[in-house]
Design a protein around this motif. Structure first.
Motif, PDB file in Angstrom:
ATOM      1  N   TYR A  17      32.448 -49.805  35.081  1.00  0.00           N
ATOM      2  CA  TYR A  17      33.792 -49.913  34.788  1.00  0.00           C
ATOM      3  C   TYR A  17      34.236 -50.202  36.277  1.00  0.00           C
ATOM      4  O   TYR A  17      35.232 -51.054  36.440  1.00  0.00           O
TER       5      TYR A  17
ATOM      6  N   GLN B 258      27.739 -41.085  35.773  1.00  0.00           N
ATOM      7  CA  GLN B 258      28.119 -42.029  36.934  1.00  0.00           C
ATOM      8  C   GLN B 258      27.464 -43.369  36.412  1.00  0.00           C
ATOM      9  O   GLN B 258      28.268 -44.480  36.724  1.00  0.00           O
TER      10      GLN B 258
ATOM     11  N   VAL C  37      37.543 -42.702  37.818  1.00  0.00           N
ATOM     12  CA  VAL C  37      36.771 -44.024  37.215  1.00  0.00           C
ATOM     13  C   VAL C  37      36.907 -45.005  38.246  1.00  0.00           C
ATOM     14  O   VAL C  37      35.919 -45.887  38.227  1.00  0.00           O
TER      15      VAL C  37
ATOM     16  N   SER D   6      43.642 -44.932  30.433  1.00  0.00           N
ATOM     17  CA  SER D   6      42.629 -44.375  30.015  1.00  0.00           C
ATOM     18  C   SER D   6      41.850 -45.066  28.873  1.00  0.00           C
ATOM     19  O   SER D   6      40.753 -45.406  28.387  1.00  0.00           O
TER      20      SER D   6
ATOM     21  N   TRP E 242      36.324 -35.768  26.405  1.00  0.00           N
ATOM     22  CA  TRP E 242      37.410 -36.027  27.671  1.00  0.00           C
ATOM     23  C   TRP E 242      38.721 -35.649  27.049  1.00  0.00           C
ATOM     24  O   TRP E 242      38.987 -36.360  26.014  1.00  0.00           O
TER      25      TRP E 242
ATOM     26  N   VAL F  94      39.692 -48.019  29.460  1.00  0.00           N
ATOM     27  CA  VAL F  94      38.519 -47.625  30.175  1.00  0.00           C
ATOM     28  C   VAL F  94      37.486 -47.338  28.841  1.00  0.00           C
ATOM     29  O   VAL F  94      36.588 -47.917  28.952  1.00  0.00           O
TER      30      VAL F  94
ATOM     31  N   LEU G 102      30.343 -45.067  33.928  1.00  0.00           N
ATOM     32  CA  LEU G 102      31.530 -45.106  34.991  1.00  0.00           C
ATOM     33  C   LEU G 102      31.481 -46.063  35.784  1.00  0.00           C
ATOM     34  O   LEU G 102      32.466 -46.938  36.322  1.00  0.00           O
TER      35      LEU G 102
END
Length: 144
Positions: free
Chosen positions: A141, A135, A107, A32, A60, A35, A138
């Motif tokens: 990614y 969205q 993700v 993470s 998060w 990310v 993400l």
């Protein structure tokens, strides 16, 4: 009495050491983290546009069992946006709590956010409807 004090001090030291090792800032090697670093890069490139489109702050909380191993804030409400470690500096519009594994599944597009929420893999505090705005961020990614 002295032995009891030494034992108490030793137990206190062990407790502090364990707490320090388990703090969100000391969670090396989490996927993470990569990310959020990439999201940070994207925000530096097109943050102003993302702030216009998203206009929300997301926090998060990445968990391992009952232990929080990382905490990130994605501020797409103020300035040109930013992502940073730790709790939101302002009131977050939505706080997502999920495991590292479930975060990566989400993700990478292996699980749909709605499905993950319905089966209890993601817990949300705040405005759940703002989640669909993520969205946009993400999806980029997943392409990487």
């Amino acid at each position: 009495m002295k032995a009891a004090e030494e034992t108490a001090a030793s137990e206190f030291y062990v407790a502090l050491t364990v707490a320090a090792k388990n703090s969100p800032e000391n969670a090396p090697g989490l996927q993470s983290e990569m990310v959020f670093e990439e999201i940070g890069r994207r925000i530096r490139e097109v943050g102003i546009q993302l702030v216009k489109n998203v206009s929300a702050i997301f926090q998060w909380d990445i968990m391992s069992g009952e232990l929080m191993v990382a905490q990130w804030t994605l501020d797409l409400k103020t300035g040109s946006g930013e992502v940073y470690r730790g709790p939101s500096r302002q009131s977050a519009n939505a706080v997502f709590t999920l495991s590292e594994h479930d975060f990566m599944e989400l993700v990478l597009g292996k699980v749909k956010p709605q499905r993950a929420f319905l089966v209890g893999k993601i817990k949300v505090k705040g405005d759940i409807l703002l989640g669909h705005r993520l969205q946009t961020v993400l999806k980029d990614y997943i392409k990487l």
